[in-house]
Scaffold this active site. Structure first.
Site, PDB file in Angstrom:
ATOM      1  N   SER A   1       0.798  -1.232   0.000  1.00 35.81           N
ATOM      2  CA  SER A   1       0.000   0.000   0.000  1.00 35.81           C
ATOM      3  C   SER A   1       0.827   1.276   0.000  1.00 35.81           C
ATOM      4  O   SER A   1       0.277   2.363  -0.203  1.00 35.81           O
ATOM      5  CB  SER A   1      -0.959   0.019   1.195  1.00 35.81           C
ATOM      6  OG  SER A   1      -2.066  -0.802   0.931  1.00 35.81           O
ATOM      7  N   ALA A   2       2.132   1.185   0.176  1.00 39.06           N
ATOM      8  CA  ALA A   2       2.950   2.381  -0.025  1.00 39.06           C
ATOM      9  C   ALA A   2       2.856   2.863  -1.469  1.00 39.06           C
ATOM     10  O   ALA A   2       3.183   4.014  -1.771  1.00 39.06           O
ATOM     11  CB  ALA A   2       4.397   2.102   0.355  1.00 39.06           C
TER      12      ALA A   2
END
Length: 394
Positions: free
Chosen positions: A77-78
């Site tokens: 999710s970065a």
């Protein structure tokens, strides 16, 4: 203790640190010794200059091939922070109005009263479609036409714009389709041309075949050793993740299990919520360029766009994360649930461990990437140890 009982020596950490940042190397090394780290890298920029660049361990969380200077890793999710930058840059260039209804660009999105959804609601996790009634198969998720059709047809879980909840998977489908409608290009290809190439970043959403050699393999880590830091979720959070009917489980399960994150076909796909691949160096340089000029490259965001990125869009109990969260325009903001460097910091963690953010007030940008996955979405103890060390250095 005899020789056979001696704990293994932690792997050698390579790289450089500028004077005054030695405690960051100490914290990074301690991650291998105390927290079970197997392979990772961390890079820090200060005022556009690299002050920490470290790596160590193995490319495979359970392997033997060493992590090298050019090793890249899926950051889960970065990736969302890169996707957010694409939309904000399109706004900065006058091609996208964040205050406009989504249907201005994507008429099919009007189903079930979603015609009142604004583009900024997508970035602030306020769109109301964090979960799909029918999870997509991995193949469907990697097909942009089918993924876009699924979110367009989905009835919202709340009236768009009135509340917020982390769009763990659907954020990628939503942002990707907006970019395609506005530019005619995929989000990953736009990011490659307008962000990665000008700044020389080792960062991809949709990995080219010739870069496969870089990628380390993800794997769950063993339980934390005795004496290692351990965090226990609140009972209500644990219950939400355990309940198949909860919005939490449904949001994270909007793509059905089955995708192999270590498959080159997965690396080549474009999933702007979850499958970005980067070196710590590339991801830190990206965040450094959001807040100022960097060595050999110009800043990406104007002051107005930077202010927009970290202006609070959402705050309070998160319907998906079951904790208080704060979001700006596509970025998580500093909070007890997502501790970054300081109140003005903005960035994004990746489920399992990775973290990247910038702090304009101190001129600092940090990225940490790892191939060893821990349970948890935010506040991984390895990443937080690095944040504390940087704070001490400042």
């Amino acid at each position: 203790m005899n020789e056979a009982q001696q704990p293994p020596e932690p792997p050698a950490v390579e790289g450089v640190v500028a004077p005054g940042y030695e405690q960051v190397k100490d914290a990074f090394t301690a991650g291998f010794r105390r927290l079970g780290e197997r392979g990772a890298a961390v890079t820090v920029y200060r005022d556009g200059h690299k002050v920490v660049d470290l790596w160590g361990g193995t490319r495979d969380a359970h392997g033997t091939e060493p992590w090298r200077r050019g090793t890249a890793q899926i950051v889960r999710s970065a990736t969302k922070g890169v996707a957010a930058a694409v939309l904000l840059l399109l706004h900065q260039r006058g091609q996208l109005d964040l205050e406009a209804p989504v249907v201005t660009y994507w008429p099919q999105y009007k189903e079930h009263g979603k015609d009142r959804t604004l583009v900024r609601h997508l970035l602030g996790h306020r769109a109301g479609v964090p979960a799909l009634d029918r999870p997509l198969t991995p193949a469907e998720a990697m097909d942009q036409d089918r993924a876009a059709a699924a979110v367009a047809a989905q009835a919202p879980a709340w009236e768009p714009g009135t509340d917020h909840g982390y769009h763990a998977q659907t954020y990628g489908f939503l942002t990707a389709e907006i970019v395609r409608r506005v530019t005619g290009r995929s989000l990953g290809s736009w990011a490659a041309a307008h962000i990665a190439a000008p700044l020389g970043l080792d960062l991809w959403i949709g990995l080219p075949e010739e870069e496969r050699w870089r990628v380390g393999r993800l794997a769950p880590l063993d339980p934390l050793p005795a004496g290692g830091l351990r965090s226990r979720p609140r009972r209500d959070i644990a219950a939400a993740y355990a309940d198949p009917a909860s919005l939490t489980r449904r949001a994270f399960g909007s793509v059905a299990p089955g995708a192999d994150e270590n498959d080159p076909a997965y690396w080549a796909a474009e999933l702007p919520a979850s499958n970005g691949i980067a070196t710590a160096r590339g991801l830190a340089r990206f965040y450094a360029a959001l807040i100022g000029d960097v060595d050999g490259g110009r800043r990406l965001f104007t002051p107005a766009t930077l202010a927009m990125a970290r202006t609070q869009e959402s705050e309070g109990p998160d319907r998906v994360l079951v904790a208080r969260s704060r979001f700006g325009a596509g970025y998580m903001l500093h909070s007890p649930a997502t501790p970054l460097l300081a109140p003005g910091s903005f960035g994004h963690p990746g489920r399992g461990g990775s973290l990247a953010f910038a702090d304009p007030e101190s001129g600092l940008a940090l990225a940490y990437v790892t191939n060893g996955l821990r349970k948890g979405v935010t506040a991984d103890p390895r990443a937080q140890a690095l944040v504390r060390a940087v704070r001490s250095a400042l």
